[in-house]
Design a protein around this motif. Structure first.
Motif, PDB file in Angstrom:
ATOM      1  N   ARG A  10       0.990  -1.308  -0.033  1.00 25.37           N
ATOM      2  CA  ARG A  10       0.043   0.291  -0.023  1.00 25.37           C
ATOM      3  C   ARG A  10       0.640   1.118  -0.070  1.00 25.37           C
ATOM      4  O   ARG A  10       0.475   2.235  -0.636  1.00 25.37           O
ATOM      5  CB  ARG A  10      -1.076  -0.015   1.162  1.00 25.37           C
ATOM      6  CG  ARG A  10      -1.975  -1.160   1.147  1.00 25.37           C
ATOM      7  CD  ARG A  10      -2.830  -1.017   2.330  1.00 25.37           C
ATOM      8  NE  ARG A  10      -3.840   0.207   2.462  1.00 25.37           N
ATOM      9  CZ  ARG A  10      -4.367   0.447   3.491  1.00 25.37           C
ATOM     10  NH1 ARG A  10      -4.518  -0.563   4.627  1.00 25.37           N
ATOM     11  NH2 ARG A  10      -5.112   1.512   3.587  1.00 25.37           N
ATOM     12  N   GLN A  13       2.278   1.818  -3.494  1.00 24.35           N
ATOM     13  CA  GLN A  13       1.430   2.231  -4.315  1.00 24.35           C
ATOM     14  C   GLN A  13       1.084   3.812  -3.940  1.00 24.35           C
ATOM     15  O   GLN A  13      -0.241   4.346  -4.693  1.00 24.35           O
ATOM     16  CB  GLN A  13       0.233   1.381  -4.467  1.00 24.35           C
ATOM     17  CG  GLN A  13      -0.672   1.029  -3.383  1.00 24.35           C
ATOM     18  CD  GLN A  13      -1.647  -0.176  -3.976  1.00 24.35           C
ATOM     19  OE1 GLN A  13      -1.089  -0.982  -4.583  1.00 24.35           O
ATOM     20  NE2 GLN A  13      -3.034   0.018  -3.461  1.00 24.35           N
ATOM     21  N   GLY A  14       1.417   4.354  -3.056  1.00 26.84           N
ATOM     22  CA  GLY A  14       1.056   5.674  -2.602  1.00 26.84           C
ATOM     23  C   GLY A  14      -0.294   5.999  -1.822  1.00 26.84           C
ATOM     24  O   GLY A  14      -0.770   6.963  -1.696  1.00 26.84           O
ATOM     25  N   ASP A  15      -0.744   4.826  -1.323  1.00 27.46           N
ATOM     26  CA  ASP A  15      -1.832   5.044  -0.203  1.00 27.46           C
ATOM     27  C   ASP A  15      -1.551   5.869   0.932  1.00 27.46           C
ATOM     28  O   ASP A  15      -0.273   5.628   1.310  1.00 27.46           O
ATOM     29  CB  ASP A  15      -2.385   3.473   0.414  1.00 27.46           C
ATOM     30  CG  ASP A  15      -3.101   2.744  -0.918  1.00 27.46           C
ATOM     31  OD1 ASP A  15      -3.118   3.153  -2.002  1.00 27.46           O
ATOM     32  OD2 ASP A  15      -3.810   1.789  -0.376  1.00 27.46           O
ATOM     33  N   THR A  16      -2.463   6.582   1.240  1.00 27.80           N
ATOM     34  CA  THR A  16      -2.431   7.368   2.718  1.00 27.80           C
ATOM     35  C   THR A  16      -2.843   6.234   3.795  1.00 27.80           C
ATOM     36  O   THR A  16      -3.911   5.642   3.788  1.00 27.80           O
ATOM     37  CB  THR A  16      -3.301   8.530   2.854  1.00 27.80           C
ATOM     38  OG1 THR A  16      -4.560   8.209   2.341  1.00 27.80           O
ATOM     39  CG2 THR A  16      -2.423   9.524   1.901  1.00 27.80           C
ATOM     40  N   GLN A 317       2.637  10.073   3.808  1.00 25.60           N
ATOM     41  CA  GLN A 317       1.784   9.045   3.537  1.00 25.60           C
ATOM     42  C   GLN A 317       1.012   8.560   4.661  1.00 25.60           C
ATOM     43  O   GLN A 317      -0.198   8.150   4.645  1.00 25.60           O
ATOM     44  CB  GLN A 317       2.321   7.949   2.866  1.00 25.60           C
ATOM     45  CG  GLN A 317       2.508   7.768   1.340  1.00 25.60           C
ATOM     46  CD  GLN A 317       3.000   6.755   0.806  1.00 25.60           C
ATOM     47  OE1 GLN A 317       4.261   6.624   0.800  1.00 25.60           O
ATOM     48  NE2 GLN A 317       2.304   5.849   0.483  1.00 25.60           N
ATOM     49  N   ALA A 339      -7.215   9.469  -0.634  1.00 27.89           N
ATOM     50  CA  ALA A 339      -6.838   8.007  -0.441  1.00 27.89           C
ATOM     51  C   ALA A 339      -5.302   7.672  -0.904  1.00 27.89           C
ATOM     52  O   ALA A 339      -4.606   6.782  -0.308  1.00 27.89           O
ATOM     53  CB  ALA A 339      -7.650   7.121  -1.253  1.00 27.89           C
ATOM     54  N   LYS A 340      -4.851   8.488  -1.816  1.00 26.59           N
ATOM     55  CA  LYS A 340      -3.260   8.596  -2.239  1.00 26.59           C
ATOM     56  C   LYS A 340      -2.745   9.797  -2.166  1.00 26.59           C
ATOM     57  O   LYS A 340      -3.375  10.821  -2.506  1.00 26.59           O
ATOM     58  CB  LYS A 340      -3.329   7.974  -3.652  1.00 26.59           C
ATOM     59  CG  LYS A 340      -3.708   6.495  -3.922  1.00 26.59           C
ATOM     60  CD  LYS A 340      -3.646   5.952  -5.244  1.00 26.59           C
ATOM     61  CE  LYS A 340      -4.292   4.669  -5.305  1.00 26.59           C
ATOM     62  NZ  LYS A 340      -3.543   3.362  -4.622  1.00 26.59           N
TER      63      LYS A 340
END
Ligand SMILES: [Zn+2]
Length: 341
Positions: A10, A13-16, A317, A339-340
């Motif tokens: 996660r 892939q840049g998710d927060t 993040q 979300a990202k």
């Protein structure tokens, strides 16, 4: 079952990701008695159901990561508080209670358990003012070898108990102690996130360690026999020293929002990996007043959310809160941040 490799994916892939609110001050606000020497540490043993409840509150407020109540559970601290025979029990239980809360919480997202490691080798008894192991975060009376032993003990207990990764919540100016903690955590083979607190110094540089310096906390003070503490270390220098240890995430924590804003800028310059920020409410009195519900925080929830949005816009993040900011501060986060990154 949540696994670190999912969290890593996660992050890649840049998710927060939402970190929990401060654990000890949340317990304090729930009415769990704080030990005069070991703060919230013994409550894993004395108030286990409250610990589970606290973690559930965090999860229900949106936290993706919950942190074990192990900020004050190193052997010298527990010994001095009279819990020397319970070092294994208190540290293992802290992990098991977090896991139990994760199991109980019926949310349809993954929850990760972070094992907190701190620099809190306190011997100060606020009832008498007596200094045992001496300063709070500066650990001056403890040799590097002893530190390695103490951290090695708790990291192996927590790893065995099944923590997903470690988060070094090292406050203060003793970067050597921070590195020792990170190395001890690394030795378990688990991922290690490393935290720094910071303040803006008189020359407007971002300096390592806290600004609040009540004499009874004595952060940064030198005591006879102290290891070499650098009062003049910049946050940049401190981060550069830690990077060779191989942190998975670098965090700015336990710093007032205005200091954290500056510190985040420094961290972005020095580190290209995932970043985290969780500021504190800056209660400057002694530990036992960190969550005084008769006083309101200077920073409103809205001010905190604004700051968190700014950090995320800059690429941070993982966001959450530290001492004094309760779960009410993290609750609006999921809605407020993308979300990202
Ligand atoms: Zn804090």
């Amino acid at each position: 079952m949540a696994e670190y490799k999912d969290l890593k994916a996660r992050l890649d892939q840049g998710d927060t990701i939402i970190h929990d609110a401060a654990v000890s001050t949340e317990l304090h606000s729930m009415g769990v008695p704080m030990d005069f020497v070991a703060w919230s540490g013994p409550s894993n043993y004395t108030h286990p159901s409250s610990i589970i409840q606290m973690h559930e509150r965090q999860i229900n407020s949106g936290a993706d990561i919950i942190t074990t109540n192990t900020w004050s559970t190193l052997r010298p601290t527990l010994e001095r508080a009279g819990y020397g025979d319970f070092v294994r029990e208190i540290n293992a239980r802290a992990v098991h209670l977090a896991q139990e809360a994760r199991q109980r919480a019926s949310v349809d997202r993954s929850i990760y358990v972070a094992g907190s490691l701190s620099s809190n080798i306190t011997g100060r008894d606020p009832r008498t003012g007596e200094m045992g192991f001496q300063a709070f975060s500066s650990t001056p009376g403890v040799s590097a070898e002893e530190l390695r032993d103490h951290y090695g003990e708790v990291t192996s207990i927590m790893a065995e108990a099944g923590v997903d990764f470690f988060i070094v919540e090292a406050m203060g100016r003793d970067n050597e102690a921070r590195i020792i903690q990170a190395e001890a955590a690394k030795e378990t083979g688990l991922p290690v996130w490393v935290g720094f607190n910071a303040h803006v110094g008189s020359n407007n540089s971002v300096m390592l360690g806290g600004q609040q310096n009540p004499t009874h906390v004595a952060e940064g003070k030198k005591y006879p026999g102290a290891r070499n503490l650098r009062d003049d270390m910049t946050l940049s220098e401190a981060i550069r020293e830690v990077i060779p240890v191989g942190p998975d995430v670098i965090s700015i924590f336990h710093s007032r929002i205005e200091n954290a804003n500056r510190a985040v800028e420094v961290a972005i310059k020095e580190w290209s990996g995932p970043l985290m920020a969780y500021p504190d409410a800056g209660a400057t009195d002694s530990l036992i007043k960190w969550r005084d519900l008769t006083k309101s925080n200077e920073e409103s929830i809205e001010e905190y959310i604004d700051a968190a949005q700014n950090w995320v816009n800059q690429g941070v993040q993982i966001v959450g809160t530290c001492c004094g900011f309760g779960t009410e501060y993290i609750k609006p986060l999921r809605e407020a941040i993308p979300a990202k990154v």
